[in-house]
Scaffold this active site. Structure first.
Site, PDB file in Angstrom:
ATOM      1  N   GLU A 150       0.699  -1.371  -0.024  1.00  0.00           N
ATOM      2  CA  GLU A 150       0.081  -0.068   0.013  1.00  0.00           C
ATOM      3  C   GLU A 150       0.758   1.148  -0.070  1.00  0.00           C
ATOM      4  OE1 GLU A 150      -4.270  -1.455   2.264  1.00  0.00           O
ATOM      5  OE2 GLU A 150      -2.793  -0.364   3.239  1.00  0.00           O
ATOM      6  N   GLU A 313      -6.806  -7.676  -0.900  1.00  0.00           N
ATOM      7  CA  GLU A 313      -7.290  -7.565   0.312  1.00  0.00           C
ATOM      8  C   GLU A 313      -8.648  -7.408   0.325  1.00  0.00           C
ATOM      9  OE1 GLU A 313      -5.338  -5.101   3.154  1.00  0.00           O
ATOM     10  OE2 GLU A 313      -3.566  -5.611   2.449  1.00  0.00           O
TER      11      GLU A 313
END
Length: 683
Positions: A150, A313
């Site tokens: 991320e 995710e």
């Protein structure tokens, strides 16, 4: 997507055995089998464990877990662990620490807390990637590399290293100070630069400030726009350095990093060029429109020309970081997983597989809850989904979503639109994109979300909402597309500036003026409570006689375009609000104002129908989503019911077998239960 030795939709997620005693590991593996999990993401935040000091590397725990997973038939998505530097590095090499918007040096803490232009960070992150690649290059469990995690989550850095790197970036982009002064228009307010050292980062200490609404404002859009480009490129350079490190040892193993949908800080179109497969993290709120989540999937799919992507995710149920962290109701996790698959995902993965015992994510959902056994609602739902995905085998792998409509999405345009000092603070680029997407979604019409660099000729209709920035060559590209028979729709606040945020002189919409056949003389910004009206001129159009509009109203004059609708109020009453211009074999529409949702829901399906673009099923019920994936001449129709109650769906003459249940569905109407899905292998 490269599937290596897992010829099915991958199922699994993030696992952090480094946070647990070994006595827990075998019990977790037992439950992974019960849930049908076959891929695990390891080592995401284990840098501190792997490298306790500058010279020591200890991968014993990772060796053991890699071997255990392989013995159980589970593959590994191996992360490089570089998203958070260890404490010893911050103490010994403070250049690794970021400096914030107001010039304050950070201390160790948080995550994504490294300066991307720190020589220390780049040295040790690359070394860690090399160590891992050298060690596990021949390990049979290794399926894919997960670089960092991320990127960009901690915001921007304004340290001296970043400032020096920014000057070099600007020098490489523009060559001379004279050119810099021109494209940044530094004659404004006497900001002319005489030396490269005069250039400083735009921050709270120089050109920027935080406005009353929390949005960063700037005196010089050109400077701030280039800083955003530079920072995205800086993080991308860190990513590429790690990619090069692992590719030296594992050239045949694919590489990814998890993106975050419409994440404003990074230009994902640039990033995707350096990813073997796009992966992303999907975290809608309990009340996020289903069409918005669908648009994010389509945006991620569009980053690499429609190639299937990884859902890296999602949460099995609760999230931890939103204001109100509601449970996913029974069936919703499964349904949303199939929504991702319907729109191009070839993996279904979670954060996290076991709930952590402490820290800010201890209440974030997991396949294995704090109770530590499989007798929970969430685990049962995960196990059901795992069994179904196993049954699907390779049927859907590499299947493509086919669309005849595209929406253009551009990160740099997004930055520029929301950095503009006018005409309205209410203009939000992604929200405007979503208005158009939502209207098509509700009609059951497939859409690709693509960059301005993509091939437009494959689409019958291209929509470019709020195309404020027209980059070099784009106007010519759009003219060619329309001239050859394509249909373009663009809107209010389009064609205003070039890629340096300098106004294109000669009248709005700048380079698009000839294509659209209009001149926009002025732009009126309406207050939130103000409304105008769109009055449709043609009573036979099938549209309502009038609709509300607001926020922005371009005051336009036709220069050859046909006027379809006009304004109903104010001093510009009767002037054009919607036009269409014949251009070559195609046509170009201009919508001069932001309309109510009903207008787009009525108008866009009509435009589509005029080009033979029809919904996948008839009269899509509210809350029902449809899409189609195809490969090797076989099509799979997904029908997803986001309602809690059953709905009746007209299959529009289609029939097929539902891959989830084995039931045959014939032409005509059929009932789809609440929060359920069909995946029809069409006859």
């Amino acid at each position: 997507m490269i599937h290596t030795n897992k010829p099915k939709i991958w199922y699994g997620g993030d696992y952090n055995p480094d946070q647990w005693e070994k006595s827990v590991w075998d019990e977790d593996l037992r439950m992974f089998k019960l849930a049908g999990i076959d891929v695990v993401t390891l080592n995401v935040f284990a840098w501190a464990k792997n490298q306790p000091d500058e010279e020591t590397y200890d991968f014993d725990w990772l060796d053991e877990m890699m071997d255990k997973l392989h013995a159980d038939g589970i593959g590994v998505c191996l992360a490089t662990s570089t998203a958070t530097h260890p404490a010893w590095m911050a103490r010994k090499y403070p250049d690794v620490l970021q400096v914030d918007f107001n010039g304050r040096k950070r201390k160790f803490g948080g995550r994504h807390n490294s300066c991307p232009n720190s020589p220390t960070y780049r040295k040790y992150s690359v070394r860690m990637a090399e160590k891992l690649a050298e060690r596990y290059k021949d390990h049979p469990a290794l399926l894919i590399w997960h670089i960092n995690n991320e990127y960009g989550g901690a915001g921007y850095c304004y340290c001296n290293n970043c400032e020096k790197a920014f000057r070099e970036w600007v020098k490489a982009r523009y060559g001379t100070l004279d050119q810099v002064n021109r494209v940044w228009n530094t004659a404004f307010w006497g900001h002319t630069f005489y030396d490269w050292e005069d250039i400083v980062l735009p921050s709270g200490l120089s050109e920027e400030w935080v406005g009353a609404n929390g949005r960063t404002e700037t005196n010089f859009q050109g400077i701030s726009l280039d800083y955003l480009r530079f920072y995205s490129d800086s993080l991308l350079e860190c990513y590429k350095l790690e990619v090069e490190a692992v590719k030296r040892y594992t050239p045949g193993i694919p590489v990814t990093t998890n993106l975050m949908g419409a994440f404003k800080k990074l230009d994902y179109h640039k990033w995707a060029k350096h990813m073997d497969v796009v992966s992303w993290d999907n975290y809608p709120r309990f009340n996020t429109p289903h069409s918005y989540t669908a648009m994010m999937h389509d945006l991620m799919r569009g980053l690499k020309d429609g190639q299937p992507f990884m859902l890296m995710e999602q949460t099995p149920s609760q999230q931890n970081w939103q204001p109100y962290n509601s449970l996913k109701r029974p069936g919703v996790m499964r349904l949303w997983s199939y929504q991702a698959v319907a729109r191009g995902a070839d993996t279904v993965m979670f954060f996290q597989l076991r709930r952590s015992v402490g820290g800010c994510e201890k209440f974030h959902g997991a396949v294995i809850e704090h109770v530590g056994h499989e007798h929970t609602r969430v685990f049962r739902e995960c196990a059901r989904l795992g069994a179904e995905l196993g049954g699907l085998s390779s049927a859907l792998l590499d299947a493509r979503v086919e669309a005849k409509v595209a929406i253009l999405f551009d990160w740099e345009n997004w930055w520029a639109v929301e950095m503009s000092s006018g005409p309205t603070i209410a203009l939000r680029y992604v929200e405007e994109i979503h208005k158009f997407y939502d209207a098509l979604y509700r009609s059951g019409i497939a859409v690709d979300v693509i960059s301005v660099e993509a091939d437009l000729q494959r689409y019958d209709l291209v929509i470019a909402p709020v195309m404020y920035m027209v980059k070099q060559g784009v106007a010519n590209k759009l003219e060619t597309y329309v001239e050859l028979g394509g249909t373009l729709i663009t809107t209010y606040f389009s064609g205003i500036v070039d890629e340096n945020d300098l106004v294109t002189l000669g009248g709005y919409p700048g380079e698009l003026r000839k294509l659209l056949g209009i001149w926009a003389e002025e732009i009126d910004a309406l207050l939130p409570e103000q409304r105008n009206r769109i009055i449709v001129q043609d009573a036979t159009s099938g549209l309502n006689p009038e609709y509300e509009c607001g926020m922005l109203c371009d005051l336009i004059h036709s220069e050859g375009a046909e006027v379809i609708a006009v304004y109903g109020e104010d001093f510009y009453r009767g002037s054009p609000a919607l036009t269409v211009n014949k251009f070559g074999a195609g046509e170009a529409w201009y919508l001069a104002t932001s309309p109510e949702e009903a207008f787009l829901r009525d108008w866009l399906p009509q435009v589509c129908a005029s080009h033979g673009i029809t919904p996948l099923v008839s009269a899509v019920p509210e809350g029902v989503e449809t899409t189609l994936r195809s490969k090797d001449g076989q099509s799979y129709l997904f029908v997803l019911n986001h309602n809690a109650d059953a709905v009746t769906v007209d299959l529009n003459g289609r029939s097929g077998v539902d891959l989830l249940t084995g039931l045959q569905l014939t032409c005509g109407e059929a009932e789809l239960p609440g929060h359920e899905a069909w995946i029809l292998k069409l006859h």
